[in-house]
Design an enzyme around this catalytic site. Structure first.
Site, PDB file in Angstrom:
ATOM      1  N   GLY A 184       0.800  -1.230   0.000  1.00  0.00           N
ATOM      2  CA  GLY A 184       0.000   0.000   0.000  1.00  0.00           C
ATOM      3  C   GLY A 184       0.833   1.280   0.000  1.00  0.00           C
ATOM      4  CD  GLU A 187      -2.262   5.985  -5.509  1.00  0.00           C
ATOM      5  OE1 GLU A 187      -3.281   5.348  -5.842  1.00  0.00           O
ATOM      6  OE2 GLU A 187      -2.265   6.930  -4.710  1.00  0.00           O
ATOM      7  CE  LYS A 202       3.148  16.186  -3.689  1.00  0.00           C
ATOM      8  NZ  LYS A 202       3.519  14.857  -3.208  1.00  0.00           N
TER       9      LYS A 202
HETATM   10  N1  HSE Z   1       1.565  10.294  -3.905  1.00  0.00           N
HETATM   11  C1  HSE Z   1       2.197  11.249  -3.071  1.00  0.00           C
HETATM   12  C2  HSE Z   1       3.501  10.714  -2.523  1.00  0.00           C
HETATM   13  C3  HSE Z   1       1.370  11.657  -1.875  1.00  0.00           C
HETATM   14  O1  HSE Z   1       3.835   9.546  -2.733  1.00  0.00           O
HETATM   15  O2  HSE Z   1       4.205  11.470  -1.887  1.00  0.00           O
HETATM   16  C4  HSE Z   1       0.354  12.706  -2.190  1.00  0.00           C
HETATM   17  O3  HSE Z   1       0.933  13.864  -2.683  1.00  0.00           O
END
Ligand code: HSE
Length: 428
Positions: A184, A187, A202
């Site tokens: 988990g 994804e 980001k």
């Molecule tokens: N999928 C992102 C990560 C978390 O693995 O950091 C949500 O921004």
């Protein structure tokens, strides 16, 4: 009068946020003035982990953003549409917006902030970058008096987890990814994370705040971690580096163009970002005159992200209150009584103590006896050698109440065999 929230989405982050807002004891008192007024969900039948009256829920999200009673819209549905349209509609209806949606902000920030500025409302996005780590607000406020040179982040937990495990286990990318998916941490469709797209969203947001200009997402160079091999990780290690997926925004001087990029990077073991492991995120900001500041913490998760979302809500509540109270409740001092401080004798901690003793039989036994009498349990005792004629004995205790430890030590200090106690330190 309570400030009314319309929350869009009750998934992991929405649920965490509602739980935080409902359980406000011990948090900022302004949280008590918030009313969760409407909650927009996809299905009314799904069981929920929050205690909210059934009549707050609706599947008609548009009715929330247009409701004249709603002061703040909290967009937590994610994805591009209908999130973008709902945010724009909320703005047009004069509502402040809080969002955790990095994808929408990095792609449609231009449109959204132009609309917000025209409407005189705020769009807050602390949760959109690095989950629970406060980094948006420091860039907008506390650090904004600096000339920022570089923002360097580990802003994707999934890839940092995979690279950390590849490093620790000597595993290859495909195997570690498959295991991360099973556990988990990644994804089922890992594309956004492992190809660097999430990190690109980001860093585009961070760069625009740090360097005061909008960033087109397509201008962000982006390379993910699929090509990172265990062979490269092993060679890097031999040379004194770890491999990290870094998101970097850099400007050499205020007239130079920005470099904004995401790529796997060799980072020297001694660099502050080298020790950020697992799913954790960190952002190193370098500027003048401040030098280096690093933000570290959980980049995802219900509670962490709820903290960021709620901090934005709190800021907006304060903003709405200024007009009635004439002062900013976040800036005024709100404390009227002294806190109760625990006496140091009540501290429970581990101790490291170094004794110099005469080299006689039974000294270690006596130390043990006196410590035992006062309930001080020892984790380790080592005689490390001699200083001249005197034996050097180092003791590390388990957790002990400082008052009990001091009493044991007073007895030990009075022993003929004990010459001195040159060091006494607490162990975390
Ligand atoms: N999928 C992102 C990560 C978390 O693995 O950091 C949500 O921004």
């Amino acid at each position: 009068m309570a400030i009314k929230l319309g929350i869009l989405g009750l998934g992991t982050v929405g649920t965490g946020t509602v739980q935080l807002l409902l359980d406000h004891t011990g948090r900022h008192p302004l949280l008590a003035e918030i009313e969760i007024y409407r909650v927009g969900v996809r299905s009314l039948d799904k069981p929920r982990q929050v205690k909210l009256a059934d009549n707050l829920f609706t599947t008609d999200l548009e009715s929330i953003v247009t409701d004249p009673q709603v002061d703040i819209v909290v967009e937590l549905i994610g994805g591009l549409e209908p999130a973008r349209s709902l945010i724009l509609q909320a703005i047009q209806c004069g509502k402040h917006v809080v969002t955790a949606n990095k994808a929408v902000i990095s792609r449609f920030g231009d449109e959204i902030f132009t609309a917000a500025n025209q409407a005189g409302v705020y769009v807050m996005l602390e949760a959109a970058v690095a989950g629970g780590i406060p980094v948006i607000s420091p860039l907008k406020q506390s650090l904004s008096v600096n000339r920022i040179h570089t923002v360097t982040g580990i802003v994707n937990g999934t890839t940092n987890y995979i690279l950390t495990r590849m490093q620790a286990e000597g595993g290859n990318f495909d195997d570690v990814l498959a295991d991360a998916q099973r556990l988990g941490y990644a994804e089922a469709d890992p594309t956004a994370d492992v190809d660097g797209l999430d990190a690109a969203d980001k860093i585009a947001i961070l760069a625009s705040l740090a360097f005061d200009g909008r960033i087109k997402l397509e201008d962000v160079y982006c390379e993910g971690i699929r090509q990172v091999s265990k062979t490269d990780i092993a060679y890097a290690e031999k040379l004194g580096f770890v491999i990290k997926l870094l998101a970097i925004a850099k400007q050499d001087n205020s007239s130079a163009p920005l470099s904004v990029r995401v790529h796997p990077t060799l980072v020297a073991h001694t660099h502050p970002l080298a020790s950020i492991n697992g799913v954790y995120n960190a952002i190193l900001v370098e500027g003048e005159p401040i030098g280096q500041v690093m933000f570290f913490g959980p980049g995802a998760g219900a509670g962490a992200t709820a903290s960021a979302v709620s901090s934005d809500i709190l800021n907006l509540v304060a903003e709405l209150k200024i007009s009635t109270e004439n002062t900013n409740p976040l800036l005024t001092c709100r404390h009227h009584s002294y806190s109760q401080i625990a006496p140091i004798e009540e501290l429970v901690t581990r101790f490291y103590t170094r004794f110099l003793t005469r080299d006689q039989p039974g000294v270690i036994g006596k130390l043990g006896t006196y410590f035992g009498q006062y309930g001080v349990s020892l984790e380790s005792v080592v005689q490390t050698g001699f200083q001249g004629e005197l034996a050097e004995i180092v003791v590390v205790t388990h957790d002990v109440r400082q008052g009990d430890f001091n009493q044991a030590l007073a007895e030990i200090r009075s022993l003929d065999a004990v010459h001195s106690i040159p060091s006494l330190l607490r162990v975390l």
